[in-house]
Design a protein around this motif. Sequence first.
Motif, short mmCIF file in Angstrom:
data_model
loop_
_atom_site.label_atom_id
_atom_site.label_comp_id
_atom_site.label_asym_id
_atom_site.label_seq_id
_atom_site.Cartn_x
_atom_site.Cartn_y
_atom_site.Cartn_z
N LEU A 121 1.10 -1.30 -0.24
CA LEU A 121 -0.05 -0.11 0.21
C LEU A 121 0.84 1.31 -0.19
N GLY A 122 1.39 0.84 0.24
CA GLY A 122 3.07 2.22 0.61
C GLY A 122 4.14 2.48 -0.41
N ASN A 123 3.91 1.64 -1.34
CA ASN A 123 4.99 0.94 -2.28
C ASN A 123 3.86 0.54 -4.03
N ARG A 124 3.30 1.53 -4.48
CA ARG A 124 2.23 1.03 -5.31
C ARG A 124 3.04 1.01 -6.84
N ALA A 125 4.26 1.68 -6.42
CA ALA A 125 5.48 1.42 -8.08
C ALA A 125 4.98 0.31 -9.25
N ALA A 126 4.71 -0.46 -8.68
CA ALA A 126 4.87 -1.75 -9.78
C ALA A 126 3.76 -2.44 -10.37
N PRO A 153 -10.50 1.45 10.45
CA PRO A 153 -11.65 1.53 10.28
C PRO A 153 -13.22 0.82 10.34
N ALA A 154 -14.04 0.79 11.42
CA ALA A 154 -14.96 -0.26 11.50
C ALA A 154 -15.24 -1.20 10.17
N TRP A 155 -15.35 -0.24 8.82
CA TRP A 155 -15.33 -0.98 7.61
C TRP A 155 -14.51 -1.70 6.87
N ALA A 156 -13.27 -2.04 7.82
CA ALA A 156 -12.57 -3.43 7.52
C ALA A 156 -12.70 -3.98 7.77
N ALA A 157 -13.78 -4.47 8.64
CA ALA A 157 -14.61 -5.58 9.11
C ALA A 157 -15.12 -6.42 7.41
N ASP A 158 -16.07 -5.39 6.80
CA ASP A 158 -16.50 -5.25 5.19
C ASP A 158 -16.11 -6.84 4.34
N PHE A 159 -14.71 -6.36 4.75
CA PHE A 159 -13.23 -7.91 4.05
C PHE A 159 -12.67 -8.38 5.11
N ASP A 160 -13.72 -9.20 6.17
CA ASP A 160 -12.83 -9.67 7.21
C ASP A 160 -11.43 -9.77 7.59
N ALA A 161 -10.80 -7.67 8.05
CA ALA A 161 -9.26 -7.42 8.99
C ALA A 161 -9.82 -7.03 10.07
N HIS A 162 -9.04 -8.04 10.71
CA HIS A 162 -9.05 -7.35 11.75
C HIS A 162 -8.12 -7.09 12.76
N SER A 163 -7.61 -6.73 12.11
CA SER A 163 -6.11 -5.76 12.27
C SER A 163 -5.48 -4.58 11.60
N TRP A 164 -4.68 -4.10 11.54
CA TRP A 164 -3.85 -2.85 10.37
C TRP A 164 -3.18 -4.06 9.17
N GLY A 165 -2.42 -5.11 10.12
CA GLY A 165 -1.21 -6.02 9.19
C GLY A 165 -2.50 -6.79 8.21
N GLN A 166 -3.92 -6.58 8.75
CA GLN A 166 -4.46 -7.80 7.62
C GLN A 166 -5.02 -7.41 6.65
N ALA A 178 -12.14 -3.63 -6.29
CA ALA A 178 -12.48 -2.56 -6.63
C ALA A 178 -12.04 -1.52 -5.66
N ALA A 179 -14.46 -1.07 -5.54
CA ALA A 179 -14.53 -0.10 -5.05
C ALA A 179 -13.27 0.05 -3.47
N THR A 180 -13.76 -0.71 -2.56
CA THR A 180 -12.58 -0.90 -1.32
C THR A 180 -11.53 -0.84 -1.64
N ARG A 181 -10.36 -0.85 -2.87
CA ARG A 181 -9.34 -1.01 -2.67
C ARG A 181 -8.82 0.70 -2.55
N LYS A 182 -10.28 1.47 -3.58
CA LYS A 182 -9.92 2.80 -3.79
C LYS A 182 -10.06 3.29 -2.13
N ARG A 183 -10.71 3.03 -1.86
CA ARG A 183 -11.86 3.62 -0.85
C ARG A 183 -9.78 3.45 0.20
N ILE A 184 -9.10 2.49 0.70
CA ILE A 184 -8.36 1.81 1.96
C ILE A 184 -7.01 2.68 0.97
N GLU A 185 -6.94 3.44 -0.76
CA GLU A 185 -5.97 4.60 -1.06
C GLU A 185 -6.19 5.48 -0.23
#
Length: 316
Positions: free
Chosen positions: A207-212, A250-263, A302-309
Amino acid sequence: MRKPTHDPSRRSALKGLLVSGAALALARWPLPALAADDAPILRAIPSTGVRIPIVGLGTNAYGVATAEERAPLREVIARLAQVQGSVIDTAPGYRNSEEVLGELIAELGVRDRLFLATKVTAPGDDLAEALRQLENSFRLLKTDRIDLMQVHNLNGAEAVLPTLAQWKRDGRFGHIGITTSSNDQHARTAELIRQHALDFVQVNYSLGNRAAEETVLPAALERGTAVLLNIPLGGRRGSLFGKVKDVPLPAWAADFDAHSWGQLFLKYSLSHPAVTAVIPGTTKVANLEDNLGAGRGRLPDAATRKRIEELWDSLG
Protein backbone atom coordinates in the motif's frame (compact mmCIF):
# COMPACT_ATOMS: atom_id res chain seq x y z
CA MET A 1 -17.61 -12.95 13.24
CA ARG A 2 -14.77 -11.57 15.31
CA LYS A 3 -14.87 -7.91 16.24
CA PRO A 4 -12.30 -5.69 14.52
CA THR A 5 -9.10 -5.09 16.44
CA HIS A 6 -8.65 -1.36 16.82
CA ASP A 7 -5.19 -1.52 18.36
CA PRO A 8 -2.81 -0.58 15.50
CA SER A 9 0.04 -2.33 17.24
CA ARG A 10 0.62 -6.01 16.53
CA ARG A 11 1.39 -6.61 20.18
CA SER A 12 -2.19 -7.35 21.11
CA ALA A 13 -3.94 -9.79 23.38
CA LEU A 14 -3.67 -12.28 20.53
CA LYS A 15 0.08 -12.34 20.96
CA GLY A 16 -0.20 -13.08 24.65
CA LEU A 17 -2.56 -15.95 23.98
CA LEU A 18 -0.29 -17.47 21.40
CA VAL A 19 2.88 -17.16 23.40
CA SER A 20 1.36 -18.62 26.56
CA GLY A 21 -0.48 -21.53 25.01
CA ALA A 22 -0.50 -22.19 21.30
CA ALA A 23 3.19 -21.54 20.78
CA LEU A 24 4.04 -24.26 23.30
CA ALA A 25 1.83 -26.69 21.42
CA LEU A 26 3.53 -25.78 18.16
CA ALA A 27 6.85 -26.99 19.51
CA ARG A 28 5.46 -30.54 19.48
CA TRP A 29 4.93 -32.05 16.04
CA PRO A 30 2.58 -33.49 14.75
CA LEU A 31 -0.13 -30.91 15.19
CA PRO A 32 -3.91 -31.25 14.87
CA ALA A 33 -5.66 -30.53 11.62
CA LEU A 34 -6.77 -27.01 10.89
CA ALA A 35 -10.21 -25.91 11.98
CA ALA A 36 -12.66 -25.16 9.18
CA ASP A 37 -12.41 -21.40 9.77
CA ASP A 38 -8.60 -21.63 9.44
CA ALA A 39 -8.76 -22.83 5.83
CA PRO A 40 -6.75 -20.51 3.60
CA ILE A 41 -7.60 -18.96 0.28
CA LEU A 42 -5.67 -20.86 -2.41
CA ARG A 43 -4.54 -19.52 -5.77
CA ALA A 44 -3.23 -21.43 -8.77
CA ILE A 45 0.19 -20.83 -10.29
CA PRO A 46 -0.82 -20.07 -13.90
CA SER A 47 1.93 -22.10 -15.58
CA THR A 48 1.39 -25.35 -13.65
CA GLY A 49 -1.96 -25.14 -11.90
CA VAL A 50 -0.36 -25.89 -8.51
CA ARG A 51 -2.46 -24.18 -5.82
CA ILE A 52 -0.76 -22.40 -2.93
CA PRO A 53 -2.05 -20.47 0.10
CA ILE A 54 -1.96 -16.74 -0.52
CA VAL A 55 0.06 -15.94 2.63
CA GLY A 56 3.54 -17.40 3.05
CA LEU A 57 6.74 -16.45 4.86
CA GLY A 58 9.89 -14.51 4.04
CA THR A 59 13.02 -15.48 5.99
CA ASN A 60 15.49 -12.64 5.58
CA ALA A 61 15.95 -12.63 9.38
CA TYR A 62 16.49 -16.39 9.77
CA GLY A 63 20.28 -16.30 9.59
CA VAL A 64 20.81 -16.94 13.32
CA ALA A 65 23.51 -18.71 15.32
CA THR A 66 22.25 -20.00 18.66
CA ALA A 67 19.73 -22.58 19.81
CA GLU A 68 17.90 -19.85 21.72
CA GLU A 69 17.54 -17.81 18.52
CA ARG A 70 16.34 -20.84 16.57
CA ALA A 71 13.62 -21.85 19.02
CA PRO A 72 11.03 -19.20 18.02
CA LEU A 73 11.81 -19.78 14.34
CA ARG A 74 11.00 -23.46 14.78
CA GLU A 75 7.60 -22.50 16.19
CA VAL A 76 6.92 -20.22 13.23
CA ILE A 77 7.79 -22.93 10.70
CA ALA A 78 5.69 -25.50 12.56
CA ARG A 79 2.67 -23.19 12.48
CA LEU A 80 3.19 -22.30 8.84
CA ALA A 81 3.41 -25.97 7.93
CA GLN A 82 -0.08 -26.50 9.31
CA VAL A 83 -1.27 -24.58 6.26
CA GLN A 84 -0.42 -27.19 3.63
CA GLY A 85 1.63 -25.90 0.70
CA SER A 86 2.59 -22.51 2.15
CA VAL A 87 5.48 -20.67 0.49
CA ILE A 88 8.63 -20.30 2.57
CA ASP A 89 11.15 -18.09 0.77
CA THR A 90 14.86 -17.78 1.50
CA ALA A 91 18.18 -17.02 -0.23
CA PRO A 92 21.92 -17.67 0.08
CA GLY A 93 22.28 -13.94 0.69
CA TYR A 94 20.31 -14.17 3.95
CA ARG A 95 23.40 -15.21 5.91
CA ASN A 96 22.96 -18.84 7.01
CA SER A 97 19.17 -18.93 6.68
CA GLU A 98 19.20 -21.81 4.19
CA GLU A 99 21.14 -23.94 6.68
CA VAL A 100 18.86 -22.97 9.58
CA LEU A 101 15.72 -23.68 7.57
CA GLY A 102 17.05 -26.97 6.25
CA GLU A 103 17.76 -28.19 9.76
CA LEU A 104 14.48 -26.98 11.26
CA ILE A 105 12.35 -28.35 8.43
CA ALA A 106 14.09 -31.69 8.74
CA GLU A 107 13.63 -31.76 12.52
CA LEU A 108 9.92 -31.07 12.14
CA GLY A 109 9.52 -33.49 9.25
CA VAL A 110 7.47 -30.99 7.25
CA ARG A 111 9.33 -30.74 3.95
CA ASP A 112 6.37 -32.16 2.04
CA ARG A 113 4.04 -29.59 3.60
CA LEU A 114 5.96 -26.53 2.36
CA PHE A 115 6.44 -24.83 -1.01
CA LEU A 116 10.17 -24.20 -0.69
CA ALA A 117 11.67 -21.26 -2.59
CA THR A 118 15.21 -19.93 -2.68
CA LYS A 119 17.43 -17.87 -4.96
CA VAL A 120 20.65 -17.80 -6.95
CA THR A 121 22.93 -15.15 -8.44
CA ALA A 122 25.51 -15.16 -11.23
CA PRO A 123 27.76 -12.19 -10.37
CA GLY A 124 29.39 -10.90 -13.53
CA ASP A 125 27.45 -13.59 -15.42
CA ASP A 126 29.64 -16.22 -13.75
CA LEU A 127 27.71 -19.42 -14.42
CA ALA A 128 30.20 -21.55 -12.49
CA GLU A 129 29.48 -19.53 -9.34
CA ALA A 130 25.76 -19.88 -9.94
CA LEU A 131 26.10 -23.66 -10.26
CA ARG A 132 28.06 -23.79 -7.00
CA GLN A 133 25.28 -21.85 -5.26
CA LEU A 134 22.58 -24.09 -6.68
CA GLU A 135 24.20 -27.30 -5.49
CA ASN A 136 24.89 -25.72 -2.10
CA SER A 137 21.24 -24.73 -1.72
CA PHE A 138 20.15 -28.34 -2.23
CA ARG A 139 22.69 -29.47 0.37
CA LEU A 140 21.82 -26.83 2.99
CA LEU A 141 18.07 -27.17 2.55
CA LYS A 142 18.38 -30.98 2.77
CA THR A 143 16.16 -31.61 -0.24
CA ASP A 144 16.49 -33.08 -3.71
CA ARG A 145 13.81 -30.82 -5.21
CA ILE A 146 13.23 -27.09 -4.77
CA ASP A 147 9.75 -25.86 -5.59
CA LEU A 148 10.87 -22.46 -6.83
CA MET A 149 14.35 -21.25 -7.82
CA GLN A 150 14.65 -17.52 -8.50
CA VAL A 151 17.39 -15.24 -9.80
CA HIS A 152 17.97 -12.86 -6.90
CA ASN A 153 17.59 -9.18 -7.77
CA LEU A 154 18.11 -10.03 -11.47
CA ASN A 155 21.81 -10.67 -10.77
CA GLY A 156 23.06 -12.61 -13.80
CA ALA A 157 19.55 -13.42 -14.98
CA GLU A 158 20.36 -13.83 -18.67
CA ALA A 159 23.33 -16.06 -17.87
CA VAL A 160 21.61 -18.41 -15.45
CA LEU A 161 17.98 -18.63 -16.65
CA PRO A 162 18.73 -21.23 -19.37
CA THR A 163 20.28 -23.49 -16.71
CA LEU A 164 17.30 -23.01 -14.41
CA ALA A 165 14.98 -23.92 -17.27
CA GLN A 166 16.96 -27.10 -17.96
CA TRP A 167 17.03 -28.11 -14.30
CA LYS A 168 13.28 -27.56 -14.19
CA ARG A 169 12.89 -29.93 -17.16
CA ASP A 170 15.09 -32.40 -15.29
CA GLY A 171 12.76 -32.24 -12.28
CA ARG A 172 15.12 -30.56 -9.83
CA PHE A 173 12.99 -27.40 -9.73
CA GLY A 174 9.22 -27.19 -9.79
CA HIS A 175 9.19 -23.58 -10.96
CA ILE A 176 11.65 -20.83 -11.89
CA GLY A 177 11.54 -17.06 -11.68
CA ILE A 178 13.24 -13.77 -10.94
CA THR A 179 13.11 -11.33 -8.05
CA THR A 180 13.57 -7.67 -7.34
CA SER A 181 13.05 -5.50 -4.29
CA SER A 182 13.99 -2.22 -5.97
CA ASN A 183 11.79 0.18 -7.90
CA ASP A 184 14.81 0.97 -10.10
CA GLN A 185 14.70 -2.60 -11.44
CA HIS A 186 11.02 -2.69 -12.28
CA ALA A 187 11.39 -1.80 -15.95
CA ARG A 188 14.07 -4.46 -16.49
CA THR A 189 12.01 -6.98 -14.54
CA ALA A 190 9.04 -6.39 -16.83
CA GLU A 191 11.31 -6.89 -19.87
CA LEU A 192 12.56 -10.23 -18.55
CA ILE A 193 9.00 -11.39 -17.85
CA ARG A 194 8.13 -10.76 -21.48
CA GLN A 195 11.35 -12.32 -22.83
CA HIS A 196 11.47 -15.56 -20.82
CA ALA A 197 9.12 -18.37 -19.85
CA LEU A 198 9.01 -17.60 -16.14
CA ASP A 199 6.68 -19.24 -13.66
CA PHE A 200 7.14 -16.53 -11.02
CA VAL A 201 8.22 -12.99 -10.45
CA GLN A 202 8.84 -11.68 -6.95
CA VAL A 203 8.54 -7.93 -6.51
CA ASN A 204 8.26 -5.25 -3.85
CA TYR A 205 4.70 -3.96 -3.67
CA SER A 206 2.57 -2.63 -0.83
CA LEU A 207 0.00 0.00 0.00
CA GLY A 208 2.91 2.33 0.71
CA ASN A 209 4.78 1.53 -2.53
CA ARG A 210 2.54 0.90 -5.52
CA ALA A 211 5.14 1.51 -8.24
CA ALA A 212 4.99 -2.09 -9.49
CA GLU A 213 1.45 -1.40 -10.73
CA GLU A 214 2.95 0.59 -13.61
CA THR A 215 5.32 -2.05 -14.96
CA VAL A 216 5.80 -5.43 -13.30
CA LEU A 217 2.22 -6.35 -12.42
CA PRO A 218 0.81 -5.62 -15.91
CA ALA A 219 3.60 -7.68 -17.49
CA ALA A 220 2.85 -10.58 -15.15
CA LEU A 221 -0.85 -10.45 -16.01
CA GLU A 222 -0.07 -10.32 -19.70
CA ARG A 223 2.26 -13.34 -19.56
CA GLY A 224 0.43 -15.42 -16.96
CA THR A 225 3.31 -15.19 -14.49
CA ALA A 226 2.62 -15.83 -10.81
CA VAL A 227 3.51 -12.94 -8.49
CA LEU A 228 5.01 -13.12 -5.00
CA LEU A 229 5.17 -9.88 -3.03
CA ASN A 230 8.16 -9.17 -0.83
CA ILE A 231 8.24 -6.53 1.93
CA PRO A 232 4.44 -6.17 1.70
CA LEU A 233 4.41 -4.48 5.13
CA GLY A 234 7.27 -2.10 4.34
CA GLY A 235 9.93 -3.81 6.41
CA ARG A 236 13.10 -2.03 7.40
CA ARG A 237 12.72 0.36 4.48
CA GLY A 238 9.76 1.97 6.19
CA SER A 239 7.22 -0.09 8.06
CA LEU A 240 3.62 0.70 7.13
CA PHE A 241 2.66 0.45 10.79
CA GLY A 242 4.40 3.70 11.70
CA LYS A 243 1.90 5.70 9.68
CA VAL A 244 -1.09 4.24 11.52
CA LYS A 245 0.43 4.16 14.99
CA ASP A 246 -2.30 6.34 16.49
CA VAL A 247 -5.01 5.66 13.93
CA PRO A 248 -7.90 3.31 14.79
CA LEU A 249 -8.67 0.58 12.32
CA PRO A 250 -11.74 1.73 10.33
CA ALA A 251 -14.91 -0.15 11.18
CA TRP A 252 -15.49 -0.91 7.49
CA ALA A 253 -12.37 -3.10 7.46
CA ALA A 254 -14.62 -5.81 8.89
CA ASP A 255 -16.49 -5.83 5.57
CA PHE A 256 -13.52 -7.70 4.06
CA ASP A 257 -12.62 -9.60 7.24
CA ALA A 258 -9.61 -7.50 8.23
CA HIS A 259 -9.23 -7.43 12.00
CA SER A 260 -5.90 -5.60 12.30
CA TRP A 261 -3.89 -3.07 10.33
CA GLY A 262 -1.54 -5.85 9.25
CA GLN A 263 -4.43 -7.79 7.75
CA LEU A 264 -5.76 -4.69 6.02
CA PHE A 265 -2.35 -4.02 4.44
CA LEU A 266 -1.93 -7.60 3.25
CA LYS A 267 -5.50 -8.00 2.04
CA TYR A 268 -5.12 -4.80 0.04
CA SER A 269 -2.07 -6.19 -1.77
CA LEU A 270 -3.63 -9.61 -2.22
CA SER A 271 -6.68 -8.09 -3.86
CA HIS A 272 -4.65 -6.91 -6.87
CA PRO A 273 -5.60 -9.22 -9.77
CA ALA A 274 -1.96 -9.98 -10.65
CA VAL A 275 -0.92 -11.11 -7.18
CA THR A 276 -0.63 -14.78 -6.26
CA ALA A 277 0.76 -14.60 -2.71
CA VAL A 278 2.52 -12.39 -0.18
CA ILE A 279 5.58 -13.43 1.83
CA PRO A 280 5.87 -11.08 4.82
CA GLY A 281 8.83 -11.83 7.05
CA THR A 282 8.42 -12.56 10.74
CA THR A 283 10.21 -14.47 13.48
CA LYS A 284 7.22 -14.50 15.86
CA VAL A 285 4.25 -16.84 15.91
CA ALA A 286 1.90 -14.03 16.99
CA ASN A 287 2.75 -11.97 13.91
CA LEU A 288 2.55 -15.02 11.65
CA GLU A 289 -0.89 -15.79 13.06
CA ASP A 290 -2.04 -12.27 12.26
CA ASN A 291 -0.57 -12.52 8.75
CA LEU A 292 -2.31 -15.84 8.12
CA GLY A 293 -5.59 -14.14 9.00
CA ALA A 294 -5.17 -12.01 5.88
CA GLY A 295 -5.30 -15.19 3.82
CA ARG A 296 -8.80 -16.10 4.97
CA GLY A 297 -12.25 -14.65 4.39
CA ARG A 298 -13.08 -11.88 1.96
CA LEU A 299 -10.73 -9.55 0.07
CA PRO A 300 -11.35 -5.92 -0.94
CA ASP A 301 -13.11 -5.32 -4.24
CA ALA A 302 -12.03 -2.57 -6.65
CA ALA A 303 -14.10 0.12 -4.93
CA THR A 304 -12.78 -0.85 -1.51
CA ARG A 305 -9.20 -0.83 -2.81
CA LYS A 306 -9.76 2.76 -3.86
CA ARG A 307 -11.19 3.58 -0.45
CA ILE A 308 -8.13 2.09 1.27
CA GLU A 309 -5.79 4.09 -0.98
CA GLU A 310 -7.68 7.30 -0.23
CA LEU A 311 -7.47 6.63 3.50
CA TRP A 312 -3.74 5.88 3.30
CA ASP A 313 -2.98 8.93 1.16
CA SER A 314 -4.95 11.17 3.52
CA LEU A 315 -2.66 10.23 6.40
CA GLY A 316 0.18 12.21 4.82
